[in-house]
Design an enzyme around this catalytic site. Structure first.
Site, short mmCIF file in Angstrom:
data_model
loop_
_atom_site.label_atom_id
_atom_site.label_comp_id
_atom_site.label_asym_id
_atom_site.label_seq_id
_atom_site.Cartn_x
_atom_site.Cartn_y
_atom_site.Cartn_z
N LYS A 188 0.84 -1.30 -0.08
CA LYS A 188 0.16 -0.01 0.24
C LYS A 188 0.92 1.24 0.10
O LYS A 188 0.67 1.96 -0.54
CB LYS A 188 -0.91 0.05 1.09
CG LYS A 188 -1.60 1.62 1.38
CD LYS A 188 -2.45 1.40 2.75
CE LYS A 188 -1.86 1.69 4.12
NZ LYS A 188 -1.69 3.14 4.25
N ASN A 189 1.83 1.23 0.89
CA ASN A 189 2.69 2.49 1.13
C ASN A 189 3.69 2.64 0.01
O ASN A 189 3.86 4.14 -0.35
CB ASN A 189 3.31 2.44 2.33
CG ASN A 189 2.48 2.75 3.56
OD1 ASN A 189 1.38 2.91 3.50
ND2 ASN A 189 2.91 2.28 4.83
N CYS B 259 -4.50 13.21 12.74
CA CYS B 259 -4.98 11.94 12.54
C CYS B 259 -4.89 11.34 13.83
O CYS B 259 -4.15 11.69 14.89
CB CYS B 259 -4.23 11.04 11.36
SG CYS B 259 -2.65 10.20 11.89
N ARG C 98 1.13 14.79 13.18
CA ARG C 98 1.83 14.57 11.83
C ARG C 98 1.79 15.70 10.78
O ARG C 98 1.08 15.75 10.25
CB ARG C 98 0.87 13.19 11.05
CG ARG C 98 0.95 11.87 11.87
CD ARG C 98 0.44 10.84 11.37
NE ARG C 98 1.03 10.32 10.16
CZ ARG C 98 0.58 9.09 9.43
NH1 ARG C 98 -0.40 8.66 9.80
NH2 ARG C 98 1.37 8.68 8.52
N ASP D 247 4.47 0.27 12.04
CA ASP D 247 3.18 -0.43 11.50
C ASP D 247 3.02 -1.66 11.84
O ASP D 247 2.06 -2.18 11.69
CB ASP D 247 3.37 -0.14 10.03
CG ASP D 247 2.91 1.48 9.46
OD1 ASP D 247 2.49 2.09 10.35
OD2 ASP D 247 3.17 1.37 8.33
N ARG E 281 -8.74 0.00 4.54
CA ARG E 281 -7.74 0.93 3.73
C ARG E 281 -6.19 0.34 3.43
O ARG E 281 -5.63 0.68 2.58
CB ARG E 281 -7.31 2.18 4.84
CG ARG E 281 -8.59 3.18 5.17
CD ARG E 281 -8.17 4.09 5.98
NE ARG E 281 -6.65 4.81 5.78
CZ ARG E 281 -5.91 4.94 6.08
NH1 ARG E 281 -6.16 5.26 7.72
NH2 ARG E 281 -4.79 5.49 5.93
C1 UD1 Z 1 4.69 6.45 6.34
C2 UD1 Z 1 3.84 5.45 6.17
C3 UD1 Z 1 3.21 5.19 7.53
C4 UD1 Z 1 4.24 4.71 8.65
C5 UD1 Z 1 5.25 5.92 8.65
C6 UD1 Z 1 6.50 5.44 9.56
C7 UD1 Z 1 2.94 5.79 4.10
C8 UD1 Z 1 1.72 6.27 3.23
N1 UD1 Z 1 2.50 6.03 5.48
O1 UD1 Z 1 3.83 7.50 6.80
O2 UD1 Z 1 2.34 3.75 7.29
O3 UD1 Z 1 3.59 4.49 10.02
O4 UD1 Z 1 5.73 6.16 7.35
O5 UD1 Z 1 7.11 4.38 9.01
O6 UD1 Z 1 3.86 5.48 3.65
N2 UD1 Z 1 7.07 14.21 10.65
C9 UD1 Z 1 7.34 15.68 11.06
N3 UD1 Z 1 7.19 16.35 10.13
C10 UD1 Z 1 6.94 16.09 8.71
C11 UD1 Z 1 6.73 14.64 8.45
C12 UD1 Z 1 6.77 13.88 9.35
O7 UD1 Z 1 7.52 15.97 12.05
O8 UD1 Z 1 6.90 16.91 7.69
C13 UD1 Z 1 7.31 13.26 11.76
C14 UD1 Z 1 5.98 12.37 12.03
O9 UD1 Z 1 4.97 13.17 12.58
C15 UD1 Z 1 6.50 11.13 12.68
C16 UD1 Z 1 7.70 10.94 11.95
O10 UD1 Z 1 7.99 12.45 11.33
O11 UD1 Z 1 6.73 11.32 13.92
C17 UD1 Z 1 7.94 9.86 10.85
O12 UD1 Z 1 6.75 10.24 9.91
P1 UD1 Z 1 6.84 10.06 8.47
O13 UD1 Z 1 8.14 8.99 7.94
O14 UD1 Z 1 7.02 11.09 7.55
O15 UD1 Z 1 5.57 9.03 8.27
P2 UD1 Z 1 4.78 8.93 6.93
O16 UD1 Z 1 5.34 9.26 5.57
O17 UD1 Z 1 3.80 9.97 7.03
#
Ligand code: UD1
Length: 421
Positions: free
Chosen positions: A22-23, A118, A123, A308, A400
């Site tokens: 999915k991701n 969320c 996030r 996850d 999802r």
């Molecule tokens: C992706 C995955 C999700 C998984 C996560 C961590 C997808 C669609 N989703 O989510 O299933 O749980 O990686 O492996 O691929 N953060 C910030 N600022 C930002 C972006 C992130 O502070 O701009 C923080 C987030 O709040 C979190 C951490 O960084 O604490 C990691 O998040 P991130 O790796 O970005 O997760 P996603 O890409 O949203």
């Protein structure tokens, strides 16, 4: 709203085909926006998040056709009509922010709704925005939208991420393929989904080096072309189904499974008393003799233990012999499955990002509520090993991220049924 009813019972035996990730698919789909030639994805999973991304791309003017029962996605962004990603779609799925980098890179402008909070935490998307600014994007946050422009196009630059973000790495990586000059991404995410995206972009003509390490270098090109790309195996679905025989006993072969996708997870399974064997078709998992042993788990970016799979692992450890300590280091509010597991008789203490799980002999079935995607599947697994019946409500979260969960587990002998609302 549908619910899933499971009855705890005997061993599970059989094979489970693992879908495409999915991701990975959610970042490969927006990559279509980078080219005016078609991009076709094979091994796509059939999930509601993929349908949401389809709607978002279509709202921009892209053509997206779902072929071969949804396993092939044929996309074309030849006739993009607008660069506006509307709140109505973005609020349903945070990964919608991944259209920002590609739109900006190809069209020099984009308006993308901010996703908002969320269930598992705040996030933010600040790292996505800072990364794109380092490539020359001008950003204005107003009315709940990011208004982004790149007059004269994006330019290569150095992006130093202060923390590892999968999505921000993906957004910047996609944008950099069409930026003028060289981009260096430091502290890049190393997840298999990033490697898969880089491979797809390279098939489209991008010049990328270093994916799978902390430094990715991209040499921008003038245009990308069409390509066909198979989506990598879903390591989270894989890990989830690897746990099924750990909960219930028996032996399950996860078809398409690869150790390199779930290395840190397999180390914990071994310590807990679960055997994993590589076969020509995937990974065969069975429970060694006796009760599951307690293990300590800390979630980390890849190649560490994935956040996850934390909920599913916690559910397993509820019946382990001894006390396990879990630390959640990625998201601040990701123990919402704990109160539901406690309703099933688990002994769990949560303090901030730490949880202590004291194993009990057996859980007892109960009506429970799915709070997020991974929490919902952890409750199903717990129910399969519990005494009596468990009803998991609000399973729209499940749809999802898991296709045909009741069929896949049912084929191995699980007593599981969906009640349609
Ligand atoms: C992706 C995955 C999700 C998984 C996560 C961590 C997808 C669609 N989703 O989510 O299933 O749980 O990686 O492996 O691929 N953060 C910030 N600022 C930002 C972006 C992130 O502070 O701009 C923080 C987030 O709040 C979190 C951490 O960084 O604490 C990691 O998040 P991130 O790796 O970005 O997760 P996603 O890409 O949203």
């Amino acid at each position: 709203m549908d619910s899933i009813v499971v009855r705890g019972g005997g061993p599970l035996n059989g094979e489970i085909p693992i879908a495409g990730a999915k991701n990975a698919c959610l970042t490969l789909m927006p990559a279509t926006l980078l080219s005016d030639e078609p991009l076709t994805l094979t091994n796509a999973p059939r999930l509601s998040d993929i349908a949401t991304m389809t709607l978002l791309l279509q709202s921009l003017g892209a053509e997206v056709s779902s072929l071969q029962k949804g396993q092939v996605l044929a996309m074309s962004s030849h006739d993009i009509t607008n660069q506006h990603a509307d709140y109505d779609i973005v609020r349903k799925m945070r990964a919608s922010i991944l259209v920002l980098g590609p739109l900006l890179a190809r069209f020099g402008r984009a308006e993308v709704s901010l996703p908002g909070g969320c269930a598992i935490g705040a996030r933010p998307v600040d790292l996505h925005l800072k990364g794109l600014e380092a490539l020359g994007a001008e950003l204005d946050l107003r009315d709940g939208y990011v208004h982004a422009t790149a007059p004269g196009g994006l330019k290569g630059g150095t992006v130093d991420f202060p923390l590892v973000s999968v999505g921000a790495t993906e957004n910047v990586l996609m944008a950099a393929t069409l930026a003028k000059g060289t981009t260096v991404i430091n502290n890049a995410a190393r997840e298999p989904e990033i490697v898969d995206l880089a491979q797809c972009l390279r098939r489209m003509g991008a010049e990328i080096e270093g994916e799978g390490t902390s430094t990715i270098t991209v040499q921008g090109v003038d245009a990308l072309h069409g390509a066909t790309h198979p989506v990598v195996t879903d390591r989270i679905e894989l890990g989830t189904y690897m746990l099924a025989p750990a909960f219930c006993g028996g032996e399950v072969e996860c078809l398409g499974g690869r150790i390199d996708l779930v290395g840190a997870f397999c180390e914990k399974l071994d310590a807990a008393g679960i055997s994993v064997e590589e076969t020509p078709r995937g990974l065969k998992v069975s429970r060694k003799n006796g009760r599951i042993h307690a293990v300590d788990v800390t979630t980390e970016p890849f190649p560490g233990f994935p956040t996850d799979l934390q909920a599913q692992m916690m559910a397993l450890l509820c019946t382990a012999e001894g006390t396990s300590r879990l630390e959640e280091k990625i998201f601040e509010n990701r123990f919402m499955h704990a109160p539901e597991l406690i309703r099933m008789g688990a002994r769990i203490d949560v303090h901030g990002g730490h949880a202590t799980v004291t194993g009990v002999e057996r859980l007892k079935g109960a009506p429970v509520m799915a709070t997020d995607l991974r929490a919902s599947v952890s409750l199903i697994l717990a129910g399969l090993a519990a005494e009596g019946e468990t009803v998991v409500n609000r399973v729209y979260h499940l749809d999802r991220g898991y296709e045909r969960v009741e069929e896949k587990l049912g084929a191995c002998g699980a007593s599981i049924e969906r009640i349609r609302a």
